[in-house]
Design an enzyme around this catalytic site. Sequence first.
Site, PDB file in Angstrom:
ATOM      1  N   ASP A 250       7.263  -2.523   1.505  1.00 63.56           N
ATOM      2  CA  ASP A 250       7.877  -1.020   1.599  1.00 63.56           C
ATOM      3  C   ASP A 250       8.988  -0.697   2.638  1.00 63.56           C
ATOM      4  OD1 ASP A 250       5.429  -1.678   0.012  1.00 63.56           O
ATOM      5  OD2 ASP A 250       4.303  -0.061   1.141  1.00 63.56           O
TER       6      ASP A 250
ATOM      7  N   GLU B 101      -0.939   4.720  -3.964  1.00 61.76           N
ATOM      8  CA  GLU B 101      -0.289   4.277  -2.427  1.00 61.76           C
ATOM      9  C   GLU B 101       0.979   5.090  -2.196  1.00 61.76           C
ATOM     10  OE1 GLU B 101      -1.463  -0.422  -2.164  1.00 61.76           O
ATOM     11  OE2 GLU B 101       0.247  -0.207  -3.372  1.00 61.76           O
TER      12      GLU B 101
HETATM   13  C1  FRU Z   1       2.182  -0.893  -0.978  1.00 56.43           C
HETATM   14  C2  FRU Z   1       1.305  -1.317   0.235  1.00 56.43           C
HETATM   15  C3  FRU Z   1       0.771  -0.141   1.114  1.00 56.43           C
HETATM   16  C4  FRU Z   1       0.376  -0.893   2.304  1.00 56.43           C
HETATM   17  C5  FRU Z   1       1.490  -1.887   2.375  1.00 56.43           C
HETATM   18  C6  FRU Z   1       0.970  -3.186   2.915  1.00 56.43           C
HETATM   19  O1  FRU Z   1       2.859  -1.810  -1.306  1.00 56.43           O
HETATM   20  O2  FRU Z   1       0.197  -2.131  -0.451  1.00 56.43           O
HETATM   21  O3  FRU Z   1      -0.270   0.621   0.322  1.00 56.43           O
HETATM   22  O4  FRU Z   1       0.380   0.115   3.266  1.00 56.43           O
HETATM   23  O5  FRU Z   1       2.102  -2.066   1.128  1.00 56.43           O
HETATM   24  O6  FRU Z   1       1.890  -4.135   3.396  1.00 56.43           O
END
Ligand code: FRU
Length: 501
Positions: free
Chosen positions: A43, A222
Amino acid sequence: MKKSIISILLIVTLAGSKVLAQDFKEKYRPQFHFTPKANWMNDPNGMVYHNGIYHLFYQYYPDAKVWGPMHWGHATSKDMISWKEQPIALYPDSLGYIFSGSAVVDKNNTAGFGKDALVAIFTHHDPVQEKQKTGKHETQSIAYSLDDGKTWTKYKGNPVVQNPGISDFRDPKVRWFEAQKKWIMTLASKDRITFYSSPDLKSWSRESDFGAKEGGHGGVWECPDLFPIKHEGKDVWVLIVNINPGGPNKGSAGQYFLGNFDGKTFTSNSKETKWLDYGTDNYAAVTFANTGGRNILMGWMSNWQYANQVPTDPWRSANTIARELGLKTVGNEIYLTSIPVKELDALNSTGFLLKNVKVQDQLDLTERAKNKSGLFRLDLTTESKADFSIVLSNEVGNELIVGYNKAGNQYYIDRIKSGKVDFEKGFAEKHTAPRLATGSKISLTLLADVASVELFADNGLTVMTDIFFPDTPISKFHIKSVSGIFLDTLQYKSIKSRNDR
Ligand code: FRU
């Protein structure tokens, strides 16, 4: 003896500098999308504009090409296109890994860290507690920087939001709510969004929940975002909620709700589930902070279905192009639109413009489109009267097909025969997206990098982003239509590598 030591040293140094001085020559290395030089990225985090520079932080694991203990990597840019990788901003600590989150400019020094401090708000994910299944392993924390994001200090009072016992409780996106002079945190808590507010970024009060019974629920919620866009004289509040899995073409995707936010509660006016992007490769997309009247979205150009398996080396994952968001009313519904930011135009190179061309069977544009990079932006307008496709192919017969299907009134991207597809069983598929526009005039913008296509149809009403891995670079380019179409205009512009500027 001495000589051989020197030559070994030389080889080691050369090999080292090859990785450091990124040459953009590796197979599948995107040329106008951000990638880390090496290792794992997911992300985008903490995207913020500050003192003339765009900052991109990102979920980063510096020790391997697969997901691991998360850090915040860092890159900076003057235009959101050419990024310079910077030293890692945040490292895991005793409270856990550094998961996704956001950054703000604290103009009024509400937190007391300093006027105009950059403050990062992120999730601490504690792997030890996760194993113990306390259900409380994710908490929210803050860190600040007084030197334009170069160095960061974690706040001593972390975490600033404790976990009430929800196993997925993460990805805080914070913005200033001017009408009530307070900060609002939009947080994903499992199957809903929880809003918190704070006067100082340190003490947070729960305001409300949204969404347990609304929108898509095929996976965990998320990476949310909340911001207003002016539309027909009024503020429309946009709530973005990424979801994994449960996307319209499987796996990870971003949905959004439009409505109102009064500083406490979000109310949705959306009657249907709306998607930011119908392709499989735009996840965790959120907007930059502090960009004035502009709302600029960027996502992770991958999907949890296969992100850890894609055949790139020595890095994994890229980001989408930055996209300018807008709103458009179609019938009784309002939709988000996204189009590439105008800053991308600076990379435009040679090209050609065709007008009033009839395509019967196929139009071979291979020779005209020949250029150094092989990357391009295509803008075309036609009528929604017949099926047609844009076919990118190569010497060994790989094909990536972007098209319009009249019977279904759908756009599609077909990567079934696009090259290397066997690293995950669901990768070789055709993805579809509804055409939301009602007029008969179709306009398409297509961006093609080495290993991705991004389709912006009808001025960004329907968007699709897909990655693909051709065995040899794309070298052929055709427009096809068996029943025939008439192209009003077709503008082709090759795009330079961001490394060639
Ligand atoms: C989304 C996610 C988020 C988390 C991160 C962990 O892709 O699962 O929810 O904070 O990636 O790397």
